[in-house]
Design a protein around this motif. Structure first.
Motif, PDB file in Angstrom:
ATOM      1  N   VAL A   1       1.407  81.344  24.303  1.00 58.24           N
ATOM      2  CA  VAL A   1       1.572  82.814  24.262  1.00 58.24           C
ATOM      3  C   VAL A   1       2.529  83.255  25.375  1.00 58.24           C
ATOM      4  CG1 VAL A   1       0.365  85.034  24.190  1.00 58.24           C
ATOM      5  CG2 VAL A   1      -0.809  82.973  23.409  1.00 58.24           C
ATOM      6  N   SER A   2       2.395  82.629  26.532  1.00 60.81           N
ATOM      7  CA  SER A   2       3.314  82.952  27.634  1.00 60.81           C
ATOM      8  C   SER A   2       4.749  82.630  27.237  1.00 60.81           C
ATOM      9  CB  SER A   2       2.959  82.155  28.889  1.00 60.81           C
ATOM     10  OG  SER A   2       1.683  82.510  29.330  1.00 60.81           O
ATOM     11  N   ALA A   3       4.930  81.454  26.622  1.00 63.46           N
ATOM     12  CA  ALA A   3       6.284  81.047  26.219  1.00 63.46           C
ATOM     13  C   ALA A   3       6.856  82.018  25.185  1.00 63.46           C
ATOM     14  CB  ALA A   3       6.253  79.630  25.653  1.00 63.46           C
TER      15      ALA A   3
ATOM     16  N   GLY B   1       6.978  72.227  32.157  1.00 63.33           N
ATOM     17  CA  GLY B   1       5.531  72.026  32.118  1.00 63.33           C
ATOM     18  C   GLY B   1       4.955  72.727  30.893  1.00 63.33           C
ATOM     19  N   HIS B   2       3.778  73.319  31.052  1.00 63.90           N
ATOM     20  CA  HIS B   2       3.093  73.938  29.914  1.00 63.90           C
ATOM     21  C   HIS B   2       3.941  75.016  29.248  1.00 63.90           C
ATOM     22  CE1 HIS B   2      -0.399  72.118  31.945  1.00 63.90           C
ATOM     23  NE2 HIS B   2      -0.858  72.027  30.713  1.00 63.90           N
ATOM     24  N   VAL B   3       4.449  75.951  30.041  1.00 68.45           N
ATOM     25  CA  VAL B   3       5.239  77.043  29.450  1.00 68.45           C
ATOM     26  C   VAL B   3       6.630  76.537  29.075  1.00 68.45           C
ATOM     27  CG1 VAL B   3       6.154  79.369  29.770  1.00 68.45           C
ATOM     28  CG2 VAL B   3       4.011  78.736  30.868  1.00 68.45           C
TER      29      VAL B   3
ATOM     30  N   CYS C   1      15.541  70.700  33.506  1.00 73.89           N
ATOM     31  CA  CYS C   1      15.376  69.880  34.717  1.00 73.89           C
ATOM     32  C   CYS C   1      13.927  69.977  35.170  1.00 73.89           C
ATOM     33  CB  CYS C   1      16.334  70.317  35.819  1.00 73.89           C
ATOM     34  SG  CYS C   1      15.878  71.828  36.595  1.00 73.89           S
ATOM     35  N   ASP C   2      13.478  68.947  35.862  1.00 77.76           N
ATOM     36  CA  ASP C   2      12.091  68.900  36.348  1.00 77.76           C
ATOM     37  C   ASP C   2      12.019  67.812  37.402  1.00 77.76           C
ATOM     38  OD1 ASP C   2       9.211  69.942  34.851  1.00 77.76           O
ATOM     39  OD2 ASP C   2       9.058  68.346  36.349  1.00 77.76           O
ATOM     40  N   ILE C   3      11.095  67.958  38.340  1.00 77.75           N
ATOM     41  CA  ILE C   3      10.957  66.908  39.351  1.00 77.75           C
ATOM     42  C   ILE C   3      10.248  65.683  38.762  1.00 77.75           C
ATOM     43  CG2 ILE C   3      11.100  68.252  41.491  1.00 77.75           C
ATOM     44  CD1 ILE C   3       8.023  68.459  41.366  1.00 77.75           C
TER      45      ILE C   3
ATOM     46  N   ALA D   1      20.240  67.223  36.578  1.00 77.97           N
ATOM     47  CA  ALA D   1      19.633  67.138  37.911  1.00 77.97           C
ATOM     48  C   ALA D   1      19.320  68.546  38.412  1.00 77.97           C
ATOM     49  CB  ALA D   1      20.596  66.455  38.864  1.00 77.97           C
ATOM     50  N   ASN D   2      18.225  68.639  39.144  1.00 77.77           N
ATOM     51  CA  ASN D   2      17.757  69.938  39.643  1.00 77.77           C
ATOM     52  C   ASN D   2      18.838  70.711  40.404  1.00 77.77           C
ATOM     53  OD1 ASN D   2      15.675  71.676  39.619  1.00 77.77           O
ATOM     54  ND2 ASN D   2      14.351  70.505  40.979  1.00 77.77           N
ATOM     55  N   ASN D   3      19.548  70.009  41.287  1.00 78.30           N
ATOM     56  CA  ASN D   3      20.496  70.741  42.137  1.00 78.30           C
ATOM     57  C   ASN D   3      21.795  71.134  41.432  1.00 78.30           C
ATOM     58  OD1 ASN D   3      21.675  68.305  42.006  1.00 78.30           O
ATOM     59  ND2 ASN D   3      21.472  67.776  44.187  1.00 78.30           N
TER      60      ASN D   3
HETATM   61  P1  NAD Z   1       3.059  73.627  34.968  1.00 74.29           P
HETATM   62  O1  NAD Z   1       2.470  73.180  36.256  1.00 74.29           O
HETATM   63  O2  NAD Z   1       2.494  73.149  33.688  1.00 74.29           O
HETATM   64  O3  NAD Z   1       4.629  73.250  34.941  1.00 74.29           O
HETATM   65  C1  NAD Z   1       5.478  73.402  36.019  1.00 74.29           C
HETATM   66  C2  NAD Z   1       6.559  72.350  35.879  1.00 74.29           C
HETATM   67  O4  NAD Z   1       7.512  72.564  36.905  1.00 74.29           O
HETATM   68  C3  NAD Z   1       6.043  70.918  36.041  1.00 74.29           C
HETATM   69  O5  NAD Z   1       6.523  70.113  34.993  1.00 74.29           O
HETATM   70  C4  NAD Z   1       6.592  70.494  37.408  1.00 74.29           C
HETATM   71  O6  NAD Z   1       6.860  69.117  37.477  1.00 74.29           O
HETATM   72  C5  NAD Z   1       7.862  71.318  37.464  1.00 74.29           C
HETATM   73  N1  NAD Z   1       8.362  71.539  38.823  1.00 74.29           N
HETATM   74  C6  NAD Z   1       7.673  71.718  39.955  1.00 74.29           C
HETATM   75  N2  NAD Z   1       8.508  71.877  40.993  1.00 74.29           N
HETATM   76  C7  NAD Z   1       9.760  71.813  40.489  1.00 74.29           C
HETATM   77  C8  NAD Z   1      11.044  71.905  41.056  1.00 74.29           C
HETATM   78  N3  NAD Z   1      11.238  72.085  42.361  1.00 74.29           N
HETATM   79  N4  NAD Z   1      12.099  71.821  40.221  1.00 74.29           N
HETATM   80  C9  NAD Z   1      11.940  71.609  38.905  1.00 74.29           C
HETATM   81  N5  NAD Z   1      10.743  71.493  38.319  1.00 74.29           N
HETATM   82  C10 NAD Z   1       9.665  71.597  39.093  1.00 74.29           C
HETATM   83  O7  NAD Z   1       3.084  75.220  35.047  1.00 74.29           O
HETATM   84  P2  NAD Z   1       3.180  76.237  33.837  1.00 74.29           P
HETATM   85  O8  NAD Z   1       1.823  76.614  33.408  1.00 74.29           O
HETATM   86  O9  NAD Z   1       4.158  75.755  32.848  1.00 74.29           O
HETATM   87  O10 NAD Z   1       3.783  77.506  34.589  1.00 74.29           O
HETATM   88  C11 NAD Z   1       5.142  77.538  34.993  1.00 74.29           C
HETATM   89  C12 NAD Z   1       5.397  78.787  35.808  1.00 74.29           C
HETATM   90  O11 NAD Z   1       5.086  79.951  35.020  1.00 74.29           O
HETATM   91  C13 NAD Z   1       4.529  78.899  37.061  1.00 74.29           C
HETATM   92  O12 NAD Z   1       5.275  79.566  38.057  1.00 74.29           O
HETATM   93  C14 NAD Z   1       3.378  79.791  36.610  1.00 74.29           C
HETATM   94  O13 NAD Z   1       2.809  80.497  37.688  1.00 74.29           O
HETATM   95  C15 NAD Z   1       4.089  80.731  35.657  1.00 74.29           C
HETATM   96  N6  NAD Z   1       3.213  81.300  34.635  1.00 74.29           N
HETATM   97  C16 NAD Z   1       2.524  80.497  33.787  1.00 74.29           C
HETATM   98  C17 NAD Z   1       1.727  81.061  32.796  1.00 74.29           C
HETATM   99  C18 NAD Z   1       0.965  80.199  31.821  1.00 74.29           C
HETATM  100  O14 NAD Z   1       0.501  80.718  30.793  1.00 74.29           O
HETATM  101  N7  NAD Z   1       0.831  78.908  32.056  1.00 74.29           N
HETATM  102  C19 NAD Z   1       1.623  82.464  32.679  1.00 74.29           C
HETATM  103  C20 NAD Z   1       2.360  83.268  33.569  1.00 74.29           C
HETATM  104  C21 NAD Z   1       3.150  82.673  34.552  1.00 74.29           C
END
Ligand code: NAD
Length: 362
Positions: A157-159, A190-192, A210-212, A230-232
């Motif tokens: 839903v967030s996505a 990640g999840h979103v 990109c992702d760590i 790459a992240n940077n």
């Molecule tokens: P998650 O922890 O599932 O995913 C975060 C991803 O970011 C991970 O894959 C992690 O490896 C990666 N990551 C961490 N540091 C990084 C960096 N320096 N560079 C690149 N990648 C990096 O989190 P999520 O649930 O997907 O949420 C993502 C963001 O959205 C968060 O800031 C969260 O607060 C925000 N958010 C999430 C929701 C939700 O429904 N899950 C709702 C509102 C806001």
């Protein structure tokens, strides 16, 4: 004694600074529970906010986190048209070492004693299992697993909300909201992030990720046909949209100077390192910024739906309304020549002020 005579760091001064209504300190030596529940504003409804568990250097740091986050929840609910106020709880401790069923259930008792003025959900350091424990002591908890009647993972839903926010920005910048052929860099899959990549690829956008977590990066790139970078190097790409979905504060003086894209829209909370400074910098540079708390409200909408008993279909429809809400924010920003984040704040504040007046007339 009048408030101004307190030290500026006193709890009362900090509550007063942003108009918080209540802060509850929860202590239970038997389970080791030390928690702070902050209720910012309940004009629109009960204060809803996640429970975060992490180690803080000082109690004041934990308090400040609870105050800052609960205030953002008020704005998020208000701009999303939800009848909810803003709250947040922090449990002080290492979530890997200090968590137990008893601690979570004891915390649930504290929530129960607030009689519904605060409703909690999962956040950093807490899990659906923790919500299940809290649920054993109080009904004022959402985001419990679907298997026990909850709404489950809010990320799809967030996505969806972020996706609609992106489309609203495209409409503004390009005159149509099609993603076909547009390039998007998603930071954090990640999840979103993963759900967002799926939605973007379904509409034939060119997606950089990109992702760590390198294993995940390779896996998601292959699954969706995205390009891993790459992240940077992310901030130097020639793209249409930068979508921060990992961390806060990635939009700062350095990255704004490097970014070449006309749009920033992602799920991460607190994307602007400094709301005023960087909101204005983006406005001056002509980069359209979709306010984070508006377009990432899908998670909150999911919680609200769980409380209200809405269907999945209705929940997704509510997340799609983020398109129009983003359009309204952009319109106000243009009319008043102010950053989009300021326009969003004004819309949220007006809704609260209007409803407060109605309630005063009861
Ligand atoms: P998650 O922890 O599932 O995913 C975060 C991803 O970011 C991970 O894959 C992690 O490896 C990666 N990551 C961490 N540091 C990084 C960096 N320096 N560079 C690149 N990648 C990096 O989190 P999520 O649930 O997907 O949420 C993502 C963001 O959205 C968060 O800031 C969260 O607060 C925000 N958010 C999430 C929701 C939700 O429904 N899950 C709702 C509102 C806001």
């Amino acid at each position: 004694m009048i408030l101004s005579q307190f030290d500026e760091h006193s709890v009362f001064s900090q509550l007063n600074a942003f108009g918080h209504q209540k802060v509850v300190y929860c202590s239970d030596p038997d389970t080791g529970l030390k928690a702070i529940i902050a209720i910012h504003d309940t004009t629109l409804g009960p204060a809803l906010g996640g429970t975060r568990m992490q180690l803080y250097k000082t109690e004041n740091e934990a308090l400040q986190d609870a105050l800052r986050l609960s205030r953002s929840m008020t704005y998020k609910a208000a701009i999303s048209g939800l009848n909810l106020g803003g709250g947040k709880a922090v449990i002080i401790g290492d979530s890997r070492l200090h968590k137990s069923e008893a601690l979570m259930r004891r915390f649930g008792r504290f929530i129960e004693n607030l009689h519904g003025s605060f409703i909690t959900a999962e956040d950093v350091g807490t899990t659906p299992k923790d919500m299940e424990y809290i649920r054993m002591e109080t009904k004022f908890v959402t985001g419990v697993p679907e298997s026990i009647g909850g709404s489950g993972d809010p990320s799809p839903v967030s996505a969806r909300g972020v996706f609609m926010g992106i489309k609203a920005c495209l409409k503004e910048h390009f005159g149509n909201d099609s993603l076909a052929g547009k390039s998007v860099a998603v930071q954090g899959i990640g999840h979103v992030g993963e759900n967002l990549v799926g939605l973007l690829r379904n509409e034939n956008a060119k997606v950089y990720i990109c992702d760590i977590n390198e294993d995940r990066l390779i896996q998601i790139a292959k699954k969706y046909g995205a390009k891993a970078v790459a992240n940077n190097s992310l901030f130097d790409l020639d793209i249409d949209i930068y979508s921060p979905c990992a961390l806060g504060a990635t939009v700062n003086t350095e990255t704004i100077n490097r970014l070449k894209c006309p749009i920033i829209a992602g799920s991460a909370n607190n994307q602007l390192a400094d709301e005023v400074v960087h909101g204005n910098m983006l406005l001056e540079k002509g980069i359209l910024y979709a306010p984070d708390y508006l377009i990432n409200a899908g998670g909150l909408i999911n919680c609200y739906s769980e409380i209200a008993g809405f269907s999945k279909k209705k929940t997704l429809q509510m997340a799609e309304n983020i398109y129009e809400a983003t359009r309204r924010v952009i319109q106000k920003s243009k009319e008043e020549k102010i950053p989009t984040i300021e326009a969003a704040n004004k819309i949220a504040e007006k809704r609260i002020a209007d409803i407060r007046k109605i309630k005063a007339s009861y």
